[in-house]
Each structure stands twice: as C-alpha cells, then as structure tokens.
Design an enzyme around this catalytic site. Structure first.
Site, PDB file in Angstrom:
ATOM      1  N   LYS A  22       0.676  -1.241   0.040  1.00 26.96           N
ATOM      2  CA  LYS A  22      -0.001   0.019  -0.126  1.00 26.96           C
ATOM      3  C   LYS A  22       0.810   1.176   0.100  1.00 26.96           C
ATOM      4  O   LYS A  22       0.635   2.256  -0.706  1.00 26.96           O
ATOM      5  CB  LYS A  22      -0.687  -0.064   1.302  1.00 26.96           C
ATOM      6  CG  LYS A  22      -1.611   1.242   1.486  1.00 26.96           C
ATOM      7  CD  LYS A  22      -2.571   1.255   2.625  1.00 26.96           C
ATOM      8  CE  LYS A  22      -1.975   1.781   3.992  1.00 26.96           C
ATOM      9  NZ  LYS A  22      -1.510   2.738   4.277  1.00 26.96           N
ATOM     10  N   ASN A  23       1.667   1.305   0.893  1.00 26.88           N
ATOM     11  CA  ASN A  23       2.572   2.553   1.139  1.00 26.88           C
ATOM     12  C   ASN A  23       3.585   2.840   0.137  1.00 26.88           C
ATOM     13  O   ASN A  23       4.234   3.803   0.082  1.00 26.88           O
ATOM     14  CB  ASN A  23       3.308   2.437   2.706  1.00 26.88           C
ATOM     15  CG  ASN A  23       2.208   2.721   3.407  1.00 26.88           C
ATOM     16  OD1 ASN A  23       0.946   2.829   3.177  1.00 26.88           O
ATOM     17  ND2 ASN A  23       2.656   2.411   4.610  1.00 26.88           N
ATOM     18  N   CYS A 118      -5.000  13.049  12.612  1.00 26.22           N
ATOM     19  CA  CYS A 118      -5.487  11.539  12.330  1.00 26.22           C
ATOM     20  C   CYS A 118      -5.649  10.859  13.488  1.00 26.22           C
ATOM     21  O   CYS A 118      -5.020  11.527  14.544  1.00 26.22           O
ATOM     22  CB  CYS A 118      -5.017  10.828  11.249  1.00 26.22           C
ATOM     23  SG  CYS A 118      -3.403   9.937  11.742  1.00 26.22           S
ATOM     24  N   ARG A 123       0.440  14.818  12.712  1.00 21.89           N
ATOM     25  CA  ARG A 123       1.041  14.532  11.683  1.00 21.89           C
ATOM     26  C   ARG A 123       1.247  15.854  10.756  1.00 21.89           C
ATOM     27  O   ARG A 123       0.475  15.936   9.995  1.00 21.89           O
ATOM     28  CB  ARG A 123       0.144  13.585  10.753  1.00 21.89           C
ATOM     29  CG  ARG A 123       0.201  12.157  11.846  1.00 21.89           C
ATOM     30  CD  ARG A 123      -0.326  11.182  11.000  1.00 21.89           C
ATOM     31  NE  ARG A 123       0.267  10.542   9.997  1.00 21.89           N
ATOM     32  CZ  ARG A 123      -0.037   9.595   9.257  1.00 21.89           C
ATOM     33  NH1 ARG A 123      -1.223   8.937   9.301  1.00 21.89           N
ATOM     34  NH2 ARG A 123       0.774   8.892   8.453  1.00 21.89           N
ATOM     35  N   ASP A 308       4.456   0.482  11.767  1.00 18.99           N
ATOM     36  CA  ASP A 308       3.029  -0.128  11.489  1.00 18.99           C
ATOM     37  C   ASP A 308       3.111  -1.584  11.975  1.00 18.99           C
ATOM     38  O   ASP A 308       1.791  -2.032  11.583  1.00 18.99           O
ATOM     39  CB  ASP A 308       3.012   0.055   9.946  1.00 18.99           C
ATOM     40  CG  ASP A 308       2.893   1.399   9.477  1.00 18.99           C
ATOM     41  OD1 ASP A 308       3.178   1.737   8.334  1.00 18.99           O
ATOM     42  OD2 ASP A 308       2.773   2.286  10.132  1.00 18.99           O
ATOM     43  N   ARG A 400      -8.673  -0.407   4.201  1.00 24.44           N
ATOM     44  CA  ARG A 400      -7.716   0.847   3.732  1.00 24.44           C
ATOM     45  C   ARG A 400      -6.545   0.070   3.464  1.00 24.44           C
ATOM     46  O   ARG A 400      -5.984   0.485   2.504  1.00 24.44           O
ATOM     47  CB  ARG A 400      -7.596   1.833   4.683  1.00 24.44           C
ATOM     48  CG  ARG A 400      -8.387   2.634   4.947  1.00 24.44           C
ATOM     49  CD  ARG A 400      -8.345   3.801   5.804  1.00 24.44           C
ATOM     50  NE  ARG A 400      -7.134   4.362   5.134  1.00 24.44           N
ATOM     51  CZ  ARG A 400      -6.583   5.583   5.721  1.00 24.44           C
ATOM     52  NH1 ARG A 400      -6.988   6.235   7.002  1.00 24.44           N
ATOM     53  NH2 ARG A 400      -5.732   6.212   5.171  1.00 24.44           N
TER      54      ARG A 400
HETATM   55  C1  EPZ Z   1       4.356   7.074   6.233  1.00 24.42           C
HETATM   56  O1  EPZ Z   1       3.608   7.980   6.568  1.00 24.42           O
HETATM   57  C2  EPZ Z   1       3.202   5.686   6.076  1.00 24.42           C
HETATM   58  N1  EPZ Z   1       2.493   5.813   5.238  1.00 24.42           N
HETATM   59  C3  EPZ Z   1       2.840   5.207   7.426  1.00 24.42           C
HETATM   60  O2  EPZ Z   1       1.951   4.389   7.268  1.00 24.42           O
HETATM   61  C4  EPZ Z   1       4.095   4.888   8.293  1.00 24.42           C
HETATM   62  O3  EPZ Z   1       3.426   4.790   9.656  1.00 24.42           O
HETATM   63  C5  EPZ Z   1       4.706   6.111   8.564  1.00 24.42           C
HETATM   64  O4  EPZ Z   1       5.444   6.580   7.095  1.00 24.42           O
HETATM   65  C6  EPZ Z   1       6.205   5.933   9.409  1.00 24.42           C
HETATM   66  O5  EPZ Z   1       6.796   4.813   8.806  1.00 24.42           O
HETATM   67  C7  EPZ Z   1       2.710   5.892   3.877  1.00 24.42           C
HETATM   68  O6  EPZ Z   1       3.367   5.558   3.353  1.00 24.42           O
HETATM   69  C8  EPZ Z   1       1.285   6.395   2.969  1.00 24.42           C
HETATM   70  P1  EPZ Z   1       6.672  10.156   8.500  1.00 24.42           P
HETATM   71  P2  EPZ Z   1       4.209   9.489   6.978  1.00 24.42           P
HETATM   72  O7  EPZ Z   1       6.347  11.491   7.695  1.00 24.42           O
HETATM   73  O8  EPZ Z   1       5.260   9.656   5.551  1.00 24.42           O
HETATM   74  C9  EPZ Z   1       6.454  13.369  11.942  1.00 24.42           C
HETATM   75  C10 EPZ Z   1       0.080   2.998   7.626  1.00 24.42           C
HETATM   76  O9  EPZ Z   1      -0.434   2.237   8.584  1.00 24.42           O
HETATM   77  N2  EPZ Z   1       6.349  14.501  10.770  1.00 24.42           N
HETATM   78  O10 EPZ Z   1       7.812   9.261   8.483  1.00 24.42           O
HETATM   79  O11 EPZ Z   1       3.158  10.261   7.114  1.00 24.42           O
HETATM   80  C11 EPZ Z   1       5.028  12.711  12.048  1.00 24.42           C
HETATM   81  O12 EPZ Z   1       3.941  13.495  12.699  1.00 24.42           O
HETATM   82  C12 EPZ Z   1       0.667   4.313   7.777  1.00 24.42           C
HETATM   83  O13 EPZ Z   1       0.135   2.258   6.425  1.00 24.42           O
HETATM   84  C13 EPZ Z   1       6.424  15.817  11.191  1.00 24.42           C
HETATM   85  O14 EPZ Z   1       6.597  16.205  12.357  1.00 24.42           O
HETATM   86  O15 EPZ Z   1       5.074   9.263   8.179  1.00 24.42           O
HETATM   87  C14 EPZ Z   1       5.194  11.414  12.639  1.00 24.42           C
HETATM   88  O16 EPZ Z   1       5.119  11.405  14.084  1.00 24.42           O
HETATM   89  C15 EPZ Z   1       0.208   5.117   9.144  1.00 24.42           C
HETATM   90  N3  EPZ Z   1       6.618  16.739  10.314  1.00 24.42           N
HETATM   91  C16 EPZ Z   1       6.633  10.987  12.219  1.00 24.42           C
HETATM   92  O17 EPZ Z   1       7.191  12.365  11.542  1.00 24.42           O
HETATM   93  C17 EPZ Z   1       6.358  16.289   8.892  1.00 24.42           C
HETATM   94  O18 EPZ Z   1       6.658  17.208   7.973  1.00 24.42           O
HETATM   95  C18 EPZ Z   1       6.791   9.798  11.088  1.00 24.42           C
HETATM   96  O19 EPZ Z   1       6.113  10.719   9.972  1.00 24.42           O
HETATM   97  C19 EPZ Z   1       6.304  15.006   8.577  1.00 24.42           C
HETATM   98  C20 EPZ Z   1       6.453  14.114   9.468  1.00 24.42           C
END
Ligand code: EPZ
Length: 422
Positions: A22-23, A118, A123, A308, A400
């Site tokens: 998915k990701n 969410c 996020r 995850d 999802r």
């Molecule tokens: C990706 O989300 C995945 N989603 C998530 O999977 C996964 O949990 C996450 O990476 C971490 O591995 C997809 O790939 C579609 P991040 P993403 O940016 O890119 C903070 C699932 O269950 N952050 O690495 O949104 C954020 O709040 C989903 O399939 C900032 O502060 O994750 C979080 O605490 C859930 N500022 C942490 O970093 C930003 O600009 C990780 O976020 C961006 C992120």
C-alpha cells in the site's frame, strides 16, 4: 458499517499470498504527475486507499485505468486539468500530500490541503515544506491549504531533513527528478517503499543514487518518460500474517515474503520463540514451542522495528510468557488498540509513549472497535487466539490497508467472517 467476527482456537495451516505494498503504491501513483507519458504499475494492491488516491489523481485530470481486477494500474497525466488537491479527499488520506512534490516539479504550482490530524497523531507537514522551500518553492498556508509555487521550476539543493520522514523524503525525491541541478537529501528515510519509488523513477529516466541509505543524490533531468514497474511486496501485510500462526498455532507460509523487508521484526520474533524459515516462495512461520516469550520493542525508522507493526506485536505479546515493554517513538498516539485488547482480558499499562504488557494465559473474545488501520488488524489477530467470539466493528479502517483479510485468513483455517453492517 461492516463487522468481522472471529472465533478463536483453530490452528492455521497453509499459504497466504502477500500483496503489493500500500505504502509503495501510494507514492508510485503520484509519480505519474512527473511525466506526460503513461506509467504502468503491476502487482498493485486492491485497497480503498488506492481508490482514494485514484479519485484524487482523477480530480487533477489524470487518466487512471485499472485492469486485471485492480492488480494493474495504468496512469497518464497528459491532460491535466487542475493542480489543486481538495480537502474533501486529502482529509480521508494523508498520503494525498504526495502530489505536492510532483505537481511543483512539473507544473511549478500546487494547492494542497493540509491533511489535518488523524487518530494516531497531529502529523504536520513542516519537514515537507522546509525541504521544498530549500529547492526554491514559495509555500504559504492559507485557509488550511498549502499554496505552493516555483517560478521557473525547482532548483537542486542540499536538503537536510530534521527527521527521516517517509513522506517528506518521497515528496523531495520526486520533486528533485525534474529540478535544475543536483539535489542531495540528507537524513533521508530508508524504507523499502522509498527504494521502490527510486527504482520506478529510474525506469522513467530519473538519475538517482543512494536510495535505501541516509543520503540520496538526484541529478535533475528535463523530462521523464513512460515506465512499467512492479509494486514491491507489502512488508506490513507480510509481518501481520507472519504473526497469525503465532496467535493461533499451526504453520503459515507467506508467499512473496522477503526476509530483508522485515529483518528487525523477524529478529524480535526469533527472540520471542517463533521460527521464521525462508522458503523458495517466501517465509514460513510457526511457534517453536507453545506460548511465545515476552520481548521489548521500540519503534524506529527503517531498518528499525516498524511502527506499522507495533499494534500487531503488542497483541501477540498479550499472551506471551513474561512482561514486555513497547516504546512507540514515531507517533504520539498509537496505542489505541490497548484499551480494546484490555477488553479481551489483556493486562496492559500505558504511560505516554510506553506500554507495559504483562502476558496472560489466554484472551477472551469480546466486541471491540477498530480505531485505525493497524489497530484493527491487531484485534482480528487477537481474536484468532481468544477463547470464544470476537466482533471487530468499524472494519472500514481495515479495508484501507488489507486485501480481503477474512478470505486470506479463512483460506488457512481461521474461523472468520464479515458481517454486513447496517
Ligand atoms: C508513512 O507515513 C506511512 N504512510 C505510515 O503508514 C507510516 O506509519 C509512517 O510512514 C512511518 O513509517 C505511507 O507511506 C502512506 P512520516 P508518513 O512522515 O510519511 C512526523 C500505515 O499504517 N512528521 O515518516 O506520514 C509525523 O507527525 C501508515 O500504513 C512531522 O513532524 O510518516 C510522525 O510523527 C500509518 N513533520 C513522524 O514524523 C512532517 O513534515 C513520522 O512521519 C512529517 C512528519
């Protein structure tokens, strides 16, 4: 809303085919915005998130043709009509923000709604914004939308990420392929989905080095072309189904599973007394002897233990011998499955980002509620081990990210069925 009913106590036996990630698909699909030539994705997963991304891209004028029951997606952005990603779609799925980088790179403008918080956390998108501004974009937040412009196009730059954000790495990687000059992403995320995106972009003609390491170097090119790319195996679905025989007993072979995608997870399973064996077709998993043993888990960026798979691991540790401590370091609120597991008789104490799980002999089936994608599947897994019947409601979260979970599990002997909701 549909529910899923699980009756525990039946050992599992057989094979489960793991789908495309998915990701990975959610970042590969927006890559079509970088070229007017068609992008064909094979091994695509059939999930509601993919349908949401399809709707978003179609709202921008992208043609999306789905074939072979959704396993092949052909995307073409030769006739774009908009560069605005509307809140109504973005609020349903944060990954919609992955159109920002490609739209800026090729169309030099984008209006993308902030996804909003969410269930698992606030996020924000500050890392995405700072990185794209370093490449010359002007980005302003107005009425909940990011208004971004890059007059004359983006330019290559050194882009240090304060945190190895997966989405920010993906947005910058895609944007840099068409920027003028060289971009160096520092502290880049190293997830397999990023490696898969780099492989796809390279097939389209991008010049990229270092994917999978903390430093990715991209030489911008004038244009990208057509490509056909197979979506990488879903390591989170893989990890989820590797746990199924640990809960229920028996043995399951995950077809298409690759150990390199779940190395840190497999090491924890080994420490917990679970046998993971590489086969010609994937990974075979079984308990070594009875109840697993407690292990401590801390979620980290790849190659550390994936956030995850934290909910699924917590559910497994609820009936392990001993006490386990789980630390969630990636998201601020990702223990919502704990109260639901406690309803099933688990003994869990949550303090902020730390959960202490005291293993009990057996869980008891109960009506429980899914709260987010991975929490929902952890409740299904718990139901496989529980005495009696577990009814998981709000399974739209599940759809999802998991293809036909009840079909895949019943095919290996689980007593599980979907009950249509009102
Ligand atoms: C990706 O989300 C995945 N989603 C998530 O999977 C996964 O949990 C996450 O990476 C971490 O591995 C997809 O790939 C579609 P991040 P993403 O940016 O890119 C903070 C699932 O269950 N952050 O690495 O949104 C954020 O709040 C989903 O399939 C900032 O502060 O994750 C979080 O605490 C859930 N500022 C942490 O970093 C930003 O600009 C990780 O976020 C961006 C992120």
């Amino acid at each position: 809303m549909d529910s899923i009913v699980v009756k525990g106590g039946t050992a599992l036996q057989g094979k489960i085919k793991i789908a495309g990630a998915k990701n990975a698909a959610l970042t590969l699909m927006p890559a079509t915005l970088l070229s007017e030539e068609p992008l064909t994705l094979t091994n695509a997963p059939r999930l509601s998130d993919i349908q949401t991304m399809t709707a978003l891209l179609q709202s921008l004028g992208v043609e999306v043709t789905s074939m072979q029951d959704g396993k092949v997606q052909v995307l073409s952005s030769h006739a774009m009509t908009s560069t605005t990603a509307d809140y109504e779609i973005v609020r349903k799925m944060r990954a919609s923000n992955l159109v920002l980088g490609p739209l800026l790179a090729r169309h030099h403008q984008a209006i993308v709604s902030l996804p909003g918080g969410c269930a698992i956390g606030a996020r924000p998108m500050d890392i995405h914004v700072t990185a794209l501004e370093a490449m010359g974009a002007e980005i302003e937040l107005k009425d909940g939308y990011l208004h971004a412009a890059a007059k004359g196009g983006l330019r290559g730059a050194r882009v240090p990420l304060r945190f190895a954000s997966v989405g920010a790495t993906e947005n910058v990687l895609m944007a840099a392929t068409l920027a003028k000059g060289t971009t160096i992403i520092e502290n880049a995320a190293r997830e397999p989905e990023i490696v898969d995106l780099a492989h796809c972009l390279r097939r389209m003609g991008a010049q990229i080095e270092g994917e999978g390491t903390a430093t990715i170097t991209i030489e911008g090119v004038d244009r990208l072309g057509a490509a056909t790319h197979p979506v990488v195996t879903d390591r989170i679905e893989l990890g989820t189904y590797m746990l199924a025989p640990v809960f229920a007993g028996g043995e399951v072979e995950c077809i298409g599973g690759r150990l390199d995608l779940v190395q840190s997870f497999a090491e924890k399973l080994d420490a917990a007394g679970v046998a993971v064996t590489e086969t010609a077709d994937g990974l075979k998993v079984a308990r070594k002897n009875g109840r697993p043993t407690a292990v401590d888990v801390t979620t980290e960026v790849f190659p550390g233990f994936p956030t995850d798979l934290q909910a699924q691991m917590m559910a497994m540790l609820c009936t392990a011998k001993g006490t386990s401590v789980l630390e969630e370091k990636i998201f601020e609120n990702r223990f919502m499955h704990a109260p639901e597991l406690i309803r099933m008789g688990a003994d869990i104490e949550v303090q902020g980002g730390t959960a202490t799980v005291h293993g009990v002999e057996r869980l008891k089936g109960a009506p429980v509620m899914a709260t987010d994608l991975r929490a929902s599947v952890s409740l299904i897994l718990a139901g496989l081990a529980a005495e009696g019947e577990t009814v998981v409601s709000r399974v739209y979260h599940l759809d999802r990210g998991y293809e036909h979970v009840e079909e895949k599990l019943s095919a290996v002997g689980a007593k599980i069925e979907r009950v249509a909701g009102s």
